[in-house]
Scaffold this motif. Sequence first.
Motif, short mmCIF file in Angstrom:
data_model
loop_
_atom_site.label_atom_id
_atom_site.label_comp_id
_atom_site.label_asym_id
_atom_site.label_seq_id
_atom_site.Cartn_x
_atom_site.Cartn_y
_atom_site.Cartn_z
N LYS A 86 35.12 27.16 28.41
CA LYS A 86 34.60 28.14 29.38
C LYS A 86 35.49 28.17 30.64
O LYS A 86 35.82 29.24 31.14
CB LYS A 86 33.16 27.79 29.76
CG LYS A 86 32.54 28.76 30.73
CD LYS A 86 31.11 28.37 31.06
CE LYS A 86 30.53 29.33 32.08
NZ LYS A 86 29.21 28.92 32.52
N ALA A 87 35.88 26.99 31.11
CA ALA A 87 36.75 26.94 32.29
C ALA A 87 38.12 27.52 31.99
O ALA A 87 38.70 28.23 32.82
CB ALA A 87 36.88 25.50 32.78
N VAL A 89 39.04 29.87 29.91
CA VAL A 89 39.10 31.32 29.72
C VAL A 89 38.61 32.08 30.95
O VAL A 89 38.45 33.29 30.89
CB VAL A 89 38.34 31.78 28.45
CG1 VAL A 89 38.96 31.16 27.21
CG2 VAL A 89 36.86 31.49 28.54
N ASN A 90 38.40 31.39 32.05
CA ASN A 90 37.99 32.04 33.29
C ASN A 90 39.17 32.85 33.82
O ASN A 90 40.10 32.31 34.41
CB ASN A 90 37.53 31.00 34.31
CG ASN A 90 37.02 31.63 35.59
OD1 ASN A 90 37.47 32.71 36.00
ND2 ASN A 90 36.09 30.96 36.23
N TRP A 91 39.13 34.15 33.60
CA TRP A 91 40.24 35.04 33.93
C TRP A 91 40.51 35.05 35.43
O TRP A 91 41.67 35.15 35.85
CB TRP A 91 39.93 36.45 33.42
CG TRP A 91 41.13 37.34 33.50
CD1 TRP A 91 41.47 38.16 34.53
CD2 TRP A 91 42.17 37.45 32.53
NE1 TRP A 91 42.66 38.80 34.26
CE2 TRP A 91 43.10 38.39 33.02
CE3 TRP A 91 42.38 36.88 31.29
CZ2 TRP A 91 44.24 38.74 32.33
CZ3 TRP A 91 43.52 37.25 30.60
CH2 TRP A 91 44.43 38.16 31.11
N ASN A 92 39.47 34.96 36.24
CA ASN A 92 39.66 35.00 37.69
C ASN A 92 40.46 33.80 38.21
O ASN A 92 41.15 33.91 39.21
CB ASN A 92 38.32 35.06 38.41
CG ASN A 92 37.62 36.38 38.18
OD1 ASN A 92 38.25 37.41 37.98
ND2 ASN A 92 36.30 36.35 38.19
N LYS A 93 40.36 32.67 37.55
CA LYS A 93 41.08 31.47 37.98
C LYS A 93 42.42 31.31 37.29
O LYS A 93 43.38 30.85 37.90
CB LYS A 93 40.25 30.22 37.73
CG LYS A 93 39.07 30.09 38.65
CD LYS A 93 38.35 28.79 38.44
CE LYS A 93 37.18 28.69 39.40
NZ LYS A 93 36.44 27.44 39.24
N TRP A 94 42.52 31.66 36.02
CA TRP A 94 43.70 31.33 35.23
C TRP A 94 44.41 32.53 34.62
O TRP A 94 45.45 32.35 33.98
CB TRP A 94 43.33 30.35 34.10
CG TRP A 94 42.76 29.10 34.66
CD1 TRP A 94 41.45 28.71 34.62
CD2 TRP A 94 43.45 28.09 35.38
NE1 TRP A 94 41.28 27.52 35.27
CE2 TRP A 94 42.51 27.12 35.74
CE3 TRP A 94 44.77 27.91 35.75
CZ2 TRP A 94 42.85 25.98 36.45
CZ3 TRP A 94 45.11 26.77 36.46
CH2 TRP A 94 44.15 25.82 36.81
N TRP A 98 45.65 30.15 29.55
CA TRP A 98 45.12 29.29 28.48
C TRP A 98 44.89 30.06 27.19
O TRP A 98 44.79 29.44 26.12
CB TRP A 98 43.86 28.58 28.94
CG TRP A 98 44.14 27.76 30.15
CD1 TRP A 98 43.74 28.03 31.43
CD2 TRP A 98 44.93 26.58 30.22
NE1 TRP A 98 44.25 27.08 32.28
CE2 TRP A 98 44.98 26.17 31.55
CE3 TRP A 98 45.62 25.82 29.27
CZ2 TRP A 98 45.67 25.04 31.97
CZ3 TRP A 98 46.30 24.69 29.69
CH2 TRP A 98 46.32 24.32 31.02
N ASP A 151 38.43 21.82 36.82
CA ASP A 151 39.48 22.70 37.35
C ASP A 151 40.73 21.90 37.72
O ASP A 151 41.85 22.35 37.55
CB ASP A 151 38.98 23.47 38.57
CG ASP A 151 38.07 24.63 38.19
OD1 ASP A 151 38.15 25.09 37.04
OD2 ASP A 151 37.27 25.06 39.04
#
Length: 181
Positions: A86-87, A89-94, A98, A151
């Motif tokens: 889940k972390a 595939v967080n588009w806003n962060k990465w 990934w 993170d």
Amino acid sequence: YTKNEGMAIVSSTLVILFIFTAGRFKVHRLSGFFLFVFSVFVLLLPWLWWVKGIPQTHENYISRISPEIVMENAHRVRIIIPAFLKAAVNWNKWGGLWLLIVPMSILGWKAFQKQYVAAIWLLFLVHIGIYQLIYLITPWDLKQLIGFSLDRLLLHIAPLAIFIIGYHWSEISPGRPGVEH
């Protein structure tokens, strides 16, 4: 190279480097490796000197590494893996960082034939494995620990992920030097 996770990472890095260096049995490579080990040790000396006076607490993860504790907490894998995915595939962060590793590794599979790519993959997987082990043995509340450390894990391994993607990409890139398309 400081704190518990850094010591585990530097130790595993040195082992992996030795594996890839010792296989060639050339004196200059081994001497370079031992010079590197010595340099790392010198850089670690201030930390080792300072930390020797700190009392061991519940954060002494080395003392908690045992098959019994790992098996006792094996059920945590059902929390750890989904949280990691889940972390990641967080588009806003990465962005898509990934999401590129698996397809690029498949498409650029020839990169696996290079020793340095294998070494980087091994470093990457060991780093993830160390965190997974810590999540299994920690006495902390797992969800709380994941909340403030996952993170950081992804940030620590992002450079390796970028190298991995780049090396695999270079195997399929049409402008690659020395390859006619």
